[in-house]
Design a protein around this motif. Structure first.
Motif, PDB file in Angstrom:
ATOM      1  N   GLY A   1      22.888  39.741  33.345  1.00 23.91           N
ATOM      2  CA  GLY A   1      22.248  38.483  32.965  1.00 23.91           C
ATOM      3  C   GLY A   1      23.108  37.293  33.357  1.00 23.91           C
ATOM      4  O   GLY A   1      23.695  37.272  34.436  1.00 23.91           O
ATOM      5  N   ARG A   2      23.182  36.320  32.436  1.00 22.34           N
ATOM      6  CA  ARG A   2      23.948  35.101  32.735  1.00 22.34           C
ATOM      7  C   ARG A   2      25.393  35.175  32.264  1.00 22.34           C
ATOM      8  O   ARG A   2      26.097  34.168  32.267  1.00 22.34           O
ATOM      9  CB  ARG A   2      23.260  33.906  32.059  1.00 22.34           C
ATOM     10  CG  ARG A   2      21.887  33.598  32.652  1.00 22.34           C
ATOM     11  CD  ARG A   2      21.077  32.771  31.679  1.00 22.34           C
ATOM     12  NE  ARG A   2      21.772  31.547  31.294  1.00 22.34           N
ATOM     13  CZ  ARG A   2      21.533  30.357  31.809  1.00 22.34           C
ATOM     14  NH1 ARG A   2      20.588  30.229  32.697  1.00 22.34           N
ATOM     15  NH2 ARG A   2      22.183  29.299  31.419  1.00 22.34           N
ATOM     16  N   LYS A   3      25.811  36.358  31.877  1.00 20.63           N
ATOM     17  CA  LYS A   3      27.186  36.481  31.366  1.00 20.63           C
ATOM     18  C   LYS A   3      28.203  36.198  32.469  1.00 20.63           C
ATOM     19  O   LYS A   3      27.980  36.530  33.631  1.00 20.63           O
ATOM     20  CB  LYS A   3      27.419  37.900  30.861  1.00 20.63           C
ATOM     21  CG  LYS A   3      26.694  38.181  29.582  1.00 20.63           C
ATOM     22  CD  LYS A   3      26.875  39.610  29.144  1.00 20.63           C
ATOM     23  CE  LYS A   3      26.086  39.846  27.874  1.00 20.63           C
ATOM     24  NZ  LYS A   3      24.714  39.363  27.930  1.00 20.63           N
ATOM     25  N   LEU A   4      29.309  35.623  32.050  1.00 22.16           N
ATOM     26  CA  LEU A   4      30.426  35.486  32.991  1.00 22.16           C
ATOM     27  C   LEU A   4      31.136  36.822  33.049  1.00 22.16           C
ATOM     28  O   LEU A   4      31.427  37.420  32.008  1.00 22.16           O
ATOM     29  CB  LEU A   4      31.408  34.419  32.505  1.00 22.16           C
ATOM     30  CG  LEU A   4      30.977  32.966  32.605  1.00 22.16           C
ATOM     31  CD1 LEU A   4      32.075  32.077  32.052  1.00 22.16           C
ATOM     32  CD2 LEU A   4      30.690  32.605  34.054  1.00 22.16           C
ATOM     33  N   MET A   5      31.413  37.287  34.269  1.00 16.23           N
ATOM     34  CA  MET A   5      32.045  38.593  34.421  1.00 16.23           C
ATOM     35  C   MET A   5      33.484  38.440  34.908  1.00 16.23           C
ATOM     36  O   MET A   5      33.760  37.727  35.871  1.00 16.23           O
ATOM     37  CB  MET A   5      31.248  39.436  35.424  1.00 16.23           C
ATOM     38  CG  MET A   5      29.839  39.764  34.959  1.00 16.23           C
ATOM     39  SD  MET A   5      29.751  40.534  33.325  1.00 16.23           S
ATOM     40  CE  MET A   5      30.636  42.060  33.610  1.00 16.23           C
ATOM     41  N   SER A   6      34.360  39.158  34.208  1.00 17.18           N
ATOM     42  CA  SER A   6      35.778  39.098  34.535  1.00 17.18           C
ATOM     43  C   SER A   6      36.330  40.523  34.636  1.00 17.18           C
ATOM     44  O   SER A   6      35.764  41.445  34.045  1.00 17.18           O
ATOM     45  CB  SER A   6      36.500  38.325  33.420  1.00 17.18           C
ATOM     46  OG  SER A   6      37.876  38.217  33.689  1.00 17.18           O
ATOM     47  N   ILE A   7      37.406  40.684  35.371  1.00 15.13           N
ATOM     48  CA  ILE A   7      38.159  41.945  35.302  1.00 15.13           C
ATOM     49  C   ILE A   7      39.588  41.607  34.905  1.00 15.13           C
ATOM     50  O   ILE A   7      40.137  40.603  35.339  1.00 15.13           O
ATOM     51  CB  ILE A   7      38.197  42.724  36.637  1.00 15.13           C
ATOM     52  CG1 ILE A   7      38.666  41.821  37.803  1.00 15.13           C
ATOM     53  CG2 ILE A   7      36.871  43.383  36.940  1.00 15.13           C
ATOM     54  CD1 ILE A   7      39.178  42.593  39.000  1.00 15.13           C
ATOM     55  N   ARG A   8      40.146  42.458  34.037  1.00 11.02           N
ATOM     56  CA  ARG A   8      41.575  42.311  33.765  1.00 11.02           C
ATOM     57  C   ARG A   8      42.315  43.286  34.673  1.00 11.02           C
ATOM     58  O   ARG A   8      42.169  44.496  34.533  1.00 11.02           O
ATOM     59  CB  ARG A   8      41.909  42.590  32.303  1.00 11.02           C
ATOM     60  CG  ARG A   8      43.413  42.458  32.037  1.00 11.02           C
ATOM     61  CD  ARG A   8      43.763  42.340  30.572  1.00 11.02           C
ATOM     62  NE  ARG A   8      43.625  43.582  29.844  1.00 11.02           N
ATOM     63  CZ  ARG A   8      44.076  43.770  28.602  1.00 11.02           C
ATOM     64  NH1 ARG A   8      44.659  42.760  27.948  1.00 11.02           N
ATOM     65  NH2 ARG A   8      43.913  44.929  28.002  1.00 11.02           N
ATOM     66  N   ILE A   9      43.041  42.712  35.615  1.00 10.35           N
ATOM     67  CA  ILE A   9      43.800  43.540  36.556  1.00 10.35           C
ATOM     68  C   ILE A   9      45.093  44.009  35.880  1.00 10.35           C
ATOM     69  O   ILE A   9      45.454  43.523  34.800  1.00 10.35           O
ATOM     70  CB  ILE A   9      44.128  42.754  37.853  1.00 10.35           C
ATOM     71  CG1 ILE A   9      44.941  41.491  37.522  1.00 10.35           C
ATOM     72  CG2 ILE A   9      42.849  42.414  38.604  1.00 10.35           C
ATOM     73  CD1 ILE A   9      45.431  40.720  38.748  1.00 10.35           C
ATOM     74  N   ASN A  10      45.769  44.929  36.532  1.00 10.41           N
ATOM     75  CA  ASN A  10      47.070  45.349  36.010  1.00 10.41           C
ATOM     76  C   ASN A  10      48.127  44.301  36.345  1.00 10.41           C
ATOM     77  O   ASN A  10      47.918  43.440  37.214  1.00 10.41           O
ATOM     78  CB  ASN A  10      47.442  46.717  36.588  1.00 10.41           C
ATOM     79  CG  ASN A  10      46.653  47.833  35.920  1.00 10.41           C
ATOM     80  OD1 ASN A  10      46.970  48.239  34.796  1.00 10.41           O
ATOM     81  ND2 ASN A  10      45.604  48.300  36.573  1.00 10.41           N
ATOM     82  N   GLY A  11      49.258  44.389  35.664  1.00 10.53           N
ATOM     83  CA  GLY A  11      50.317  43.400  35.820  1.00 10.53           C
ATOM     84  C   GLY A  11      50.942  43.431  37.211  1.00 10.53           C
ATOM     85  O   GLY A  11      50.840  44.426  37.938  1.00 10.53           O
ATOM     86  N   LEU A  12      51.569  42.323  37.566  1.00  9.80           N
ATOM     87  CA  LEU A  12      52.184  42.222  38.895  1.00  9.80           C
ATOM     88  C   LEU A  12      53.388  43.147  39.065  1.00  9.80           C
ATOM     89  O   LEU A  12      53.880  43.340  40.168  1.00  9.80           O
ATOM     90  CB  LEU A  12      52.613  40.775  39.190  1.00  9.80           C
ATOM     91  CG  LEU A  12      51.478  39.860  39.642  1.00  9.80           C
ATOM     92  CD1 LEU A  12      50.752  39.264  38.458  1.00  9.80           C
ATOM     93  CD2 LEU A  12      51.978  38.759  40.548  1.00  9.80           C
ATOM     94  N   ASP A  13      53.854  43.702  37.970  1.00 11.74           N
ATOM     95  CA  ASP A  13      55.003  44.617  38.039  1.00 11.74           C
ATOM     96  C   ASP A  13      54.556  46.060  38.244  1.00 11.74           C
ATOM     97  O   ASP A  13      55.382  46.973  38.232  1.00 11.74           O
ATOM     98  CB  ASP A  13      55.829  44.510  36.748  1.00 11.74           C
ATOM     99  CG  ASP A  13      55.002  44.831  35.514  1.00 11.74           C
ATOM    100  OD1 ASP A  13      53.774  44.586  35.530  1.00 11.74           O
ATOM    101  OD2 ASP A  13      55.572  45.346  34.527  1.00 11.74           O
ATOM    102  N   THR A  14      53.258  46.285  38.414  1.00 14.73           N
ATOM    103  CA  THR A  14      52.766  47.657  38.609  1.00 14.73           C
ATOM    104  C   THR A  14      52.277  47.826  40.039  1.00 14.73           C
ATOM    105  O   THR A  14      51.972  46.847  40.718  1.00 14.73           O
ATOM    106  CB  THR A  14      51.577  47.966  37.679  1.00 14.73           C
ATOM    107  OG1 THR A  14      50.409  47.264  38.164  1.00 14.73           O
ATOM    108  CG2 THR A  14      51.858  47.542  36.246  1.00 14.73           C
TER     109      THR A  14
END
Ligand code: GLV
Ligand code: MG
Length: 325
Positions: free
Chosen positions: A69-82
């Motif tokens: 729908g109209r939801k904002l979609m995000s992904i939480r990526i892994n940290g830059l140290d991985t």
């Protein structure tokens, strides 16, 4: 006002933000049907190392195939140290970037962390010919991130919001907590004894400084400040109290780590009908005052002036944004 104009991030509704582990695709449909404003599909701490690759595939499929729908979609990526991080960005943005609105960067520590991801995302966007720019959400959840929060907030045109990650922040600062986002009875003041020698214990909010610090950095850079998780999902009163404290300080939204917290966040982070009504009356009263050549007048026995107009406008605009959603 300063001569320096603060550029505002796109005005997007972010009252509630639901965390959904990428390794649990059975939860995706329910999230898509919920009333949440933002969904973040998690590749980081809710996903075990052995499941990271499959979670990435699940997320790509879900972004492309589910009607969010109209939801904002995000992904939480892994940290830059991985070593997971680069594939999180490359695979998901390349294969599902059209439906991705935001990337959440956890444990961001310096402005260079933001620069690095910005460079990667910029290259992929150009290569794929995407028209829409993916925004960044940063979790301020380490002592380093809090120390550098000002530079992080200003580090990229993609920046949209700062999030207070209370669980990792507690780990990083070695704060003594009991539950995620809860308060600790040891953070209290003792009143002086009364005539009978009795003393009261007044609990304090051990997260006050951190949250207020982050709110200032966010607002000074035109970003949305968002409060992070509250771990005890069987305690709606505790959640509501935490959300209200955050809202009072200026936060626009709060995470939900369980679907039951979505309505609570939407409720607390939306201005009430009374607040909107009073804001509209302030605008009318000030318009009349201006016509009469006055800068400050009284409304309901209280002083209002030009600053009241700015506060009232924020509230009315938010109510309009919610109504249009
Ligand atoms: C969120 O990521 C937190 O650590 O609280
Ligand atoms: Mg965290």
């Amino acid at each position: 006002m300063s001569f320096h104009i603060v550029e505002q991030a796109p005005a997007r509704l972010n009252r509630s933000e639901l965390a959904v582990p990428g390794s649990q695709p059975q939860l995706f449909e329910k999230a898509a049907k919920s009333d949440v404003d933002v969904v973040f599909l998690d590749l980081e701490d809710a996903v075990a190392p052995d499941d990271k690759e499959q979670a990435r595939k699940n997320i790509i499929e879900a972004l492309n195939d589910i009607d969010w729908g109209r939801k904002l979609m995000s992904i939480r990526i892994n940290g830059l140290d991985t070593h997971y991080m680069y594939r999180d960005v490359v695979d998901v943005v390349e294969q599902a970037g059209e439906r991705l609105d935001l990337i959440m960067i956890p444990k961001v520590g310096t402005a260079s962390d933001v620069y690095a991801i910005d460079m990667m995302v910029s290259q992929i966007e150009v290569a794929k010919g995407y028209k829409k720019r993916i925004g960044f959400e940063h979790i301020i959840e380490t002592a380093l991130g809090m120390q550098n929060v000002t530079e992080i907030a200003a580090a990229s045109k993609r920046n949209e919001s700062l999030h207070f990650g209370v669980a990792d922040y507690a780990a990083s600062t070695r704060a003594r907590t009991t539950i995620i986002g809860g308060v600790n009875p040891d953070y209290a003041v003792l009143t002086d004894p009364d005539e009978a020698g009795n003393r009261e214990v007044h609990w304090g909010d051990m997260w006050h400084y951190a949250l207020a610090r982050m709110v200032v950095a966010a607002r000074a850079n035109g970003l949305r400040p968002i409060d992070g998780p509250f771990g005890d999902f069987s305690d709606p009163d505790g959640y509501r109290a935490a959300a209200k404290r955050a809202a009072v300080l200026g936060c626009e939204g709060k995470w939900a780590i369980h679907p039951s917290q979505v309505d609570l966040a939407n409720e607390v982070m939306s201005p009430s009908a009374e607040e909107v009504d009073r804001a509209k009356r302030i605008l009318v009263a000030m318009a009349e005052a201006e016509k009469a050549g006055k800068g400050a007048v009284s409304l309901d026995g209280r002083l209002i002036d030009y600053a009241s107009i700015r506060q009232a406008e924020v509230l009315v605009k938010k109510a309009e944004q919610i109504a249009a959603n």
